[in-house]
Write a protein that holds these residues in place. Structure first.
Motif, mmCIF file in Angstrom:
data_model
loop_
_atom_site.group_PDB
_atom_site.id
_atom_site.type_symbol
_atom_site.label_atom_id
_atom_site.label_comp_id
_atom_site.label_asym_id
_atom_site.label_seq_id
_atom_site.Cartn_x
_atom_site.Cartn_y
_atom_site.Cartn_z
ATOM 1 N N LEU A 128 0.829 -1.215 -0.033
ATOM 2 C CA LEU A 128 -0.020 0.007 0.026
ATOM 3 C C LEU A 128 0.941 1.142 0.031
ATOM 4 O O LEU A 128 0.622 2.145 -0.596
ATOM 5 N N ALA A 129 1.813 1.365 0.776
ATOM 6 C CA ALA A 129 2.863 2.288 0.693
ATOM 7 C C ALA A 129 3.501 2.752 -0.379
ATOM 8 O O ALA A 129 3.395 3.826 -1.136
ATOM 9 N N ARG A 130 3.907 1.633 -1.242
ATOM 10 C CA ARG A 130 4.436 1.864 -2.572
ATOM 11 C C ARG A 130 3.408 2.225 -3.569
ATOM 12 O O ARG A 130 3.684 3.162 -4.499
ATOM 13 N N GLN A 131 2.016 1.754 -3.568
ATOM 14 C CA GLN A 131 0.944 2.247 -4.229
ATOM 15 C C GLN A 131 0.486 3.595 -4.214
ATOM 16 O O GLN A 131 0.313 4.468 -5.190
ATOM 17 N N LYS A 132 0.445 3.951 -2.692
ATOM 18 C CA LYS A 132 -0.132 5.177 -2.526
ATOM 19 C C LYS A 132 0.971 6.465 -2.297
ATOM 20 O O LYS A 132 0.621 7.580 -2.351
ATOM 21 N N ARG A 133 2.125 5.984 -1.936
ATOM 22 C CA ARG A 133 2.897 7.151 -1.336
ATOM 23 C C ARG A 133 4.565 6.595 -1.654
ATOM 24 O O ARG A 133 5.482 6.979 -0.850
ATOM 25 N N SER A 134 4.793 6.533 -3.103
ATOM 26 C CA SER A 134 6.200 6.316 -3.389
ATOM 27 C C SER A 134 6.554 7.649 -3.951
ATOM 28 O O SER A 134 5.823 8.625 -4.169
ATOM 29 N N ALA A 135 7.849 7.822 -3.830
ATOM 30 C CA ALA A 135 8.641 9.055 -4.364
ATOM 31 C C ALA A 135 10.089 8.661 -4.495
ATOM 32 O O ALA A 135 10.493 7.566 -3.921
ATOM 33 N N PRO A 136 10.628 9.300 -5.555
ATOM 34 C CA PRO A 136 12.145 9.116 -5.777
ATOM 35 C C PRO A 136 13.037 8.825 -4.527
ATOM 36 O O PRO A 136 14.089 8.078 -4.791
ATOM 37 N N ASN A 137 12.753 9.470 -3.697
ATOM 38 C CA ASN A 137 13.601 9.466 -2.538
ATOM 39 C C ASN A 137 13.275 8.735 -1.303
ATOM 40 O O ASN A 137 13.945 8.740 -0.296
ATOM 41 N N ILE A 138 12.298 7.826 -1.534
ATOM 42 C CA ILE A 138 11.756 6.799 -0.492
ATOM 43 C C ILE A 138 12.035 5.353 -0.951
ATOM 44 O O ILE A 138 11.879 5.030 -2.162
ATOM 45 N N GLU A 139 12.618 4.740 -0.147
ATOM 46 C CA GLU A 139 12.758 3.131 -0.190
ATOM 47 C C GLU A 139 12.204 2.464 0.734
ATOM 48 O O GLU A 139 12.507 2.664 2.022
#
Length: 228
Positions: free
Chosen positions: A79-90
């Motif tokens: 869910l985090a990757r689907q809804k709250r991804s960003a280039p600077n988040i792993e």
């Protein structure tokens, strides 16, 4: 990415069961202000332990060059990757009690996670070693004078809060929130929680982080410490 092993998969089943509704409730009741008001002076890399569906990690990514966010639950991370991804988040699947991150951080945060850990002092000592000089620790966790409150108390509390929630969030959102709070999967999860009392919290965290200061926020206790 760290590949999950059978232990992680087994332990994450409980969290996976209510991930979607947890995300709804957490989004509705976000408490990011406590963290954003206590950021570190350096804004290089931040670590969010027990990131859930990435609500706090996504907020931190607005301030930090890079954010590493770890959680036990594969469904939460999906869910985090689907809804709250960003280039600077792993996002990484990892057990908070067995962190294996070969790097140092300017900020380490965690919200409502550490009461799940079997050996909290050892985990805190390991986390402390991952902090850069002049880095900052900002943690928030539940406290209770009863180690595991009775399930009926949560049900009564959910019913009590329904009318105020209707005023704050609207009838539809309040109804969904009520259903989540009294759902079998959530109540089963709460029945497995083990909370520290305020006195125990201050003793354990104060011993690991000398000179830290505490902030009480209802049934939560916050701790802030800077590595000088």
């Amino acid at each position: 990415m760290l590949k999950s092993n059978w232990k992680i998969r087994n332990k994450s089943v409980t969290f996976d069961a209510f991930a979607t509704e947890y995300d709804f409730a957490a989004t509705l009741q976000s408490q990011n202000d406590f963290f954003t008001k206590n950021l570190s002076s350096r804004k290089g890399i931040a670590l969010d332990i027990g990131c859930g569906t990435g609500i706090l990690a996504f907020e931190l990514a607005k301030y930090y060059e890079r954010v590493i966010a770890v959680d036990l639950s594969a469904k939460m991370l999906d869910l985090a990757r689907q809804k709250r991804s960003a280039p600077n988040i792993e996002y990484i699947q990892m057990d908070a009690s067995q962190l294996a991150l070969d790097r140092q951080f300017d900020l380490i945060v965690s919200a409502a996670t550490f009461h799940h850990l079997p050996n909290l002092p050892a985990a805190l000592d390991a986390i402390k070693k991952m902090l850069n000089p002049h880095g900052k620790i900002v943690f928030l966790d539940n406290i209770s004078e009863v180690e595991t409150p009775a399930t009926i108390g949560y049900i009564v509390g959910a019913a009590r809060d329904f009318i105020p929630d209707c005023s704050q969030y609207g009838f539809r959102n309040a109804s969904r929130l009520l259903r989540f709070r009294v759902s079998p999967s959530w109540l089963k999860h709460l029945a497995s929680d083990r909370y520290l009392s305020e006195r125990q919290f201050r003793k354990i965290y104060g011993r690991c982080f000398p000179g830290c200061y505490f902030v009480k926020l209802g049934c939560f206790m916050g701790v802030i410490w800077e590595h000088l």
